[in-house]
Design a protein around this motif. Structure first.
Motif, short mmCIF file in Angstrom:
data_model
loop_
_atom_site.label_atom_id
_atom_site.label_comp_id
_atom_site.label_asym_id
_atom_site.label_seq_id
_atom_site.Cartn_x
_atom_site.Cartn_y
_atom_site.Cartn_z
N PRO A 139 0.82 -1.22 0.00
CA PRO A 139 0.00 0.00 0.00
C PRO A 139 0.85 1.27 0.00
CG PRO A 139 -0.02 -1.00 2.17
CD PRO A 139 0.73 -1.94 1.26
N ILE A 140 0.25 2.35 -0.47
CA ILE A 140 0.86 3.68 -0.47
C ILE A 140 0.03 4.56 0.45
CG2 ILE A 140 1.37 5.73 -1.86
CD1 ILE A 140 1.76 3.92 -4.24
N ARG A 141 0.71 5.38 1.24
CA ARG A 141 0.03 6.34 2.12
C ARG A 141 0.64 7.71 1.91
NH1 ARG A 141 -2.67 2.62 2.00
NH2 ARG A 141 -3.42 1.29 3.66
N LEU A 142 -0.14 8.73 2.19
CA LEU A 142 0.35 10.10 2.17
C LEU A 142 0.67 10.52 3.60
CD1 LEU A 142 -2.33 11.77 -0.15
CD2 LEU A 142 0.00 11.15 -0.75
N ALA A 143 1.80 11.16 3.78
CA ALA A 143 2.14 11.75 5.08
C ALA A 143 1.59 13.17 5.05
CB ALA A 143 3.65 11.74 5.28
N ASP A 160 -4.32 6.57 10.13
CA ASP A 160 -3.84 6.52 11.52
C ASP A 160 -2.79 7.60 11.69
OD1 ASP A 160 -3.51 5.69 14.13
OD2 ASP A 160 -2.89 3.65 13.62
N TYR A 161 -2.22 7.66 12.90
CA TYR A 161 -1.09 8.55 13.13
C TYR A 161 0.08 8.11 12.25
CZ TYR A 161 -3.49 10.34 17.25
OH TYR A 161 -4.39 10.91 18.08
N LEU A 162 0.88 9.07 11.83
CA LEU A 162 2.07 8.77 11.04
C LEU A 162 3.10 8.10 11.94
CD1 LEU A 162 3.04 9.28 8.11
CD2 LEU A 162 4.17 11.32 8.97
N PRO A 163 3.68 6.96 11.54
CA PRO A 163 4.67 6.29 12.39
C PRO A 163 5.86 7.21 12.69
CG PRO A 163 3.97 4.84 10.61
CD PRO A 163 3.39 6.20 10.32
N ALA A 164 6.41 7.06 13.89
CA ALA A 164 7.51 7.91 14.35
C ALA A 164 8.71 7.84 13.41
CB ALA A 164 7.92 7.51 15.77
N GLY A 165 9.03 6.67 12.88
CA GLY A 165 10.16 6.53 11.96
C GLY A 165 9.98 7.34 10.69
N VAL A 166 8.74 7.43 10.21
CA VAL A 166 8.45 8.20 9.01
C VAL A 166 8.57 9.70 9.34
CG1 VAL A 166 6.69 8.77 7.28
CG2 VAL A 166 6.95 6.42 8.08
N ARG A 167 8.03 10.10 10.49
CA ARG A 167 8.16 11.51 10.92
C ARG A 167 9.63 11.92 11.00
NH1 ARG A 167 4.53 10.11 15.21
NH2 ARG A 167 6.26 10.48 16.64
N ASP A 168 10.46 11.05 11.58
CA ASP A 168 11.88 11.35 11.71
C ASP A 168 12.54 11.46 10.34
OD1 ASP A 168 11.53 11.27 14.44
OD2 ASP A 168 12.35 9.25 14.66
N ALA A 169 12.22 10.53 9.43
CA ALA A 169 12.83 10.54 8.09
C ALA A 169 12.43 11.80 7.31
CB ALA A 169 12.41 9.28 7.32
N LEU A 170 11.25 12.31 7.55
CA LEU A 170 10.77 13.53 6.88
C LEU A 170 11.25 14.80 7.59
CD1 LEU A 170 7.11 12.45 6.06
CD2 LEU A 170 9.00 12.75 4.43
#
Length: 112
Positions: A64-68, A99-109
């Protein structure tokens, strides 16, 4: 003609030397600041850039693809299945919040 005393060389930190006698001067290439790499990514995503990014990933095609969305209150959103093209621009709809954006994705962005 009167003789003058030979000139004495200056010593210390303010002494000057001719360029031909300097042995401690670094090569010219080392004195210039490094050139930063050119960022080839577009300011705004294009279809071609998106395709190149996806082709370079080792992904399962059914993944799947999600938008942050929203760095201040980060959530993951579903991507709509329809693509609409108008006036030379492709539009892909947001299809709701997952859902909430995973912490790892937030950090990478850089949204942490």
């Amino acid at each position: 003609m009167p003789r003058t005393a030979p000139r004495q060389r200056a010593e210390g930190p303010f002494a000057t030397r001719s360029a031909s006698t300097r042995t401690d001067a670094p090569p010219l290439a080392r004195t210039r600041p490094p050139v930063p790499p050119v960022d080839r990514s577009p300011k705004h995503l294009t279809v071609g850039h998106l395709l190149r990014q996806l082709q370079n990933l080792d992904l399962d095609l059914d993944q799947p693809i999600r938008l942050a969305i929203n760095p201040d209150f980060p959530f993951a959103h579903y991507v709509g299945a329809d693509v609409v093209v108008r006036n030379g621009t492709a539009f892909i709809a947001d299809d709701g919040q997952e859902d909430y954006l995973p912490a790892g994705v937030r950090d990478a962005l850089g949204w942490a």
